[in-house]
Enzyme design. Structure first.
Site, PDB file in Angstrom:
ATOM      1  N   ARG A 146      83.451 110.140  16.527  1.00 56.21           N
ATOM      2  CA  ARG A 146      84.086 109.822  16.110  1.00 56.21           C
ATOM      3  C   ARG A 146      85.362 110.737  17.257  1.00 56.21           C
ATOM      4  NH1 ARG A 146      87.662 106.144  14.489  1.00 56.21           N
ATOM      5  NH2 ARG A 146      89.505 106.595  14.021  1.00 56.21           N
ATOM      6  N   LEU A 163      66.519 121.511 -21.283  1.00 56.12           N
ATOM      7  CA  LEU A 163      67.090 121.309 -20.362  1.00 56.12           C
ATOM      8  C   LEU A 163      66.884 122.534 -19.296  1.00 56.12           C
ATOM      9  CD1 LEU A 163      70.502 121.258 -22.592  1.00 56.12           C
ATOM     10  CD2 LEU A 163      68.927 120.090 -21.795  1.00 56.12           C
ATOM     11  N   HIS A 186      80.392 116.581 -30.198  1.00 61.96           N
ATOM     12  CA  HIS A 186      79.767 118.271 -30.395  1.00 61.96           C
ATOM     13  C   HIS A 186      78.603 117.915 -28.728  1.00 61.96           C
ATOM     14  CE1 HIS A 186      79.880 117.604 -34.522  1.00 61.96           C
ATOM     15  NE2 HIS A 186      79.904 119.448 -34.303  1.00 61.96           N
ATOM     16  N   GLY A 187      79.183 118.699 -27.513  1.00 58.55           N
ATOM     17  CA  GLY A 187      78.648 118.540 -26.498  1.00 58.55           C
ATOM     18  C   GLY A 187      78.521 119.588 -25.846  1.00 58.55           C
ATOM     19  N   PRO A 233      79.051 112.321 -30.062  1.00 63.87           N
ATOM     20  CA  PRO A 233      80.997 112.426 -29.650  1.00 63.87           C
ATOM     21  C   PRO A 233      82.118 113.525 -29.851  1.00 63.87           C
ATOM     22  CG  PRO A 233      80.705 110.810 -30.887  1.00 63.87           C
ATOM     23  CD  PRO A 233      78.816 111.165 -31.518  1.00 63.87           C
ATOM     24  N   SER A 252      68.646 111.004 -11.685  1.00 65.58           N
ATOM     25  CA  SER A 252      68.497 111.546 -13.608  1.00 65.58           C
ATOM     26  C   SER A 252      67.956 110.693 -13.812  1.00 65.58           C
ATOM     27  CB  SER A 252      70.397 110.498 -13.982  1.00 65.58           C
ATOM     28  OG  SER A 252      71.582 111.283 -13.716  1.00 65.58           O
ATOM     29  N   GLU A 303      74.069 118.638 -19.037  1.00 71.15           N
ATOM     30  CA  GLU A 303      73.243 119.325 -18.602  1.00 71.15           C
ATOM     31  C   GLU A 303      73.800 120.414 -18.462  1.00 71.15           C
ATOM     32  OE1 GLU A 303      69.798 119.265 -18.802  1.00 71.15           O
ATOM     33  OE2 GLU A 303      69.251 117.564 -18.316  1.00 71.15           O
ATOM     34  N   GLY A 335      87.847 111.277   7.290  1.00 66.98           N
ATOM     35  CA  GLY A 335      89.648 110.060   7.517  1.00 66.98           C
ATOM     36  C   GLY A 335      89.165 109.291   6.342  1.00 66.98           C
ATOM     37  N   LEU A 360      70.625 113.957 -27.686  1.00 66.84           N
ATOM     38  CA  LEU A 360      71.402 115.999 -27.518  1.00 66.84           C
ATOM     39  C   LEU A 360      72.832 115.439 -28.257  1.00 66.84           C
ATOM     40  CD1 LEU A 360      70.559 118.753 -28.781  1.00 66.84           C
ATOM     41  CD2 LEU A 360      71.601 119.117 -25.896  1.00 66.84           C
TER      42      LEU A 360
END
Ligand code: TGC
Ligand code: FAD
Length: 393
Positions: free
Chosen positions: A277, A248, A144-145, A142, A99, A372, A348, A139
């Site tokens: 295992r 993007l 507008h995603g 809060p 990232s 993204e 496990g 970009l």
């Protein structure tokens, strides 16, 4: 003491033969750096929710900051497959690490290289390539995603400068970034891009706490309270949503490669564990149900490798479409998350601990499948592309 990292990548269809010597060298250098500098401390970094700043110089040295930015601006001038391979190796280490490099490369250096004045390019790009400056990309807001076109952040023309107001949320690298590439609407309602520097009056970057995902990546907000922006810092060659969406495309392409790295790490760990295992007197890898999981994992990884390599070839030829990139981002991240969940089962109880990388990758990928462009938004992009009918609204 941290376990030795002996990772070797699975290559079921001899994909290495499709790479050049230079590609393999770049990939192997990135892998060696991850083994030496990342693997020994990544678990601790995630557990304590810290981005280790000492990674920055090493990332610059392996060419992870702006891999395809030309050498005249300080970048390594590599091709798109090299860029993808570096992202694969970084995300094999940790999605948060990838990232940090994705944002710096595709979301900060790419727009400055593509849209900024010569003066800004010379001012920022060499220092971004060397890691002397770090950047972030604002970009998302809060409210507008998935729909960034509705953004409220705005600039007002004050003659010799603009004044910026608004807030961005979920911004990778924000807490320590020296500069931010920010998108806001001008008075005509057009989305405009600009470079904002830390230290300018009215600009703050509060950190986001409490994440169970991407814990080795710093996330924050960008808050703009009457920030004075010199006119020269606002891009003049692009207006509208296609500005940020073009960035993007580059980042989503890198993520498509990166997700394969996370998937490979989970698969290799699960395969090794299944051979070691013992339950009911035999290795758990000898049970058909375990083999089904492992066989499906390597099949999906191989399909993703082929898809992504072909996309890289198209990208080198400037023929990769945004919808093709969406398909690869969506497919590969979902593939990686599915593999992480199955690998977790094979391990496990041990699968939930930091002894193995599985749970960390799984939690990270829950962000990667959302940022993204979410899994469903990318599906709608494919739907739009094949039918010609947008179904976003
Ligand atoms: P729409 O009407 O479809 O398009 C508006 C204009 O943009 C053009 N366009 C593109 N241009 C370049 N690349 C693309 N991928 C493009 N997609 C569309 C389009 O041609 C049009 O141009 P023009 O000239 O006609 O004006 O726009 P819409 O409002 O209907 O939205 C479409 C939608 C939903 C696909 C888009 O908004 C979208 O992709 N939403 C997802 C938002 C998103 O991905 N946000 C990511 C924020 S950054 C981030 O998450 C960083 S994480 C980094 C990390 O840590 O690694
Ligand atoms: P929403 O848009 O509210 O979506 C919520 C749900 O509704 C999703 O399942 C979505 O698929 C669905 N949905 C929305 N619209 C539709 C529709 N039309 N049809 C069907 N379903 C729909 N952003 C940046 O700008 N810069 C960054 O550096 C950055 N880094 C990030 C780092 C992290 C760790 C995270 C988690 C996010 C980051 N983001 C960043 C933001 C990211 O891009 C957004 O979270 C993402 O685009 C989704 O927006 P949202 O969270 O507001 O979800």
């Amino acid at each position: 003491m941290a376990k030795a990292d002996n990772f070797q990548h699975p290559d079921y269809y001899l994909m290495d033969e499709l790479l050049t010597d230079e590609h393999r060298l770049i990939r192997d250098s990135a892998r060696a750096w991850v083994k030496k500098e990342v693997s020994p401390i990544v678990e601790e970094a995630c557990q304590s929710c810290v981005f280790p700043k000492q990674w920055i110089k090493g990332l610059a040295e392996i060419g992870a900051f702006g891999p395809y930015i030309p050498q005249e601006y300080g970048g390594p001038g590599l091709d798109q497959i090299s860029y993808g391979l570096i992202m694969q190796e970084l995300e094999r280490g940790d999605s948060g690490l990838r990232s940090t490099a994705s944002v710096q490369s595709s979301l900060v250096m790419f727009p400055i290289y593509t849209y900024a004045s010569e003066e800004l390019k010379k001012k920022y790009l060499p220092k971004l390539a060397s890691g002397d400056l770090m950047g972030c990309f604002g970009l998302t807001e809060p409210d507008h995603g998935s729909n960034p076109n509705g953004m409220l952040s705005n600039i007002k023309d004050k003659g010799d400068h603009y004044v910026l107001n608004g807030a961005k949320m979920w911004i990778s690298n924000a807490p320590f970034a020296d500069i931010a590439v920010v998108w806001a609407k001008d008075e005509a309602g057009d989305i405009r891009g600009m470079v904002i520097e830390r230290g300018w009056a009215g600009f703050t970057t509060p950190e986001t706490h409490g994440k169970w995902s991407l814990r080795a990546s710093a996330t924050g907000e960008l808050v703009f309270d009457n920030v004075k922006v010199p006119k020269g810092n606002v891009f003049t060659t692009v207006k509208g949503l296609k500005g940020p969406l073009s960035c993007l495309n580059s980042a989503r392409y890198g993520i498509a490669w990166g997700a394969i790295g996370a998937a490979m790490d989970c698969y290799v760990s699960a395969l090794n564990y299944s051979k070691e295992r013992i339950q009911f007197g035999r290795p758990i890898g000898g049970f058909q149900l375990t083999q089904k999981k492992l066989a499906e994992m390597i099949t999906e990884i191989t399909k993703a490798q082929l898809l992504t390599w072909r996309l890289g070839v198209l990208k080198n030829e400037h023929r990769a479409t945004p919808a093709q990139i969406s398909m690869a981002k969506r497919n590969n991240v979902f593939m990686a998350l599915t593999i992480a969940r199955e690998a977790r089962q094979i391990h496990g109880g041990m699968g939930i601990t930091g002894e193995y990388p599985i749970m960390r990758h799984m939690m990270n990928l829950e962000s990667v499948i959302t940022y993204e462009g979410t899994h469903d938004i990318h599906l709608l992009i494919t739907g739009n592309d094949i039918t010609g009918i947008p179904a976003f609204e």
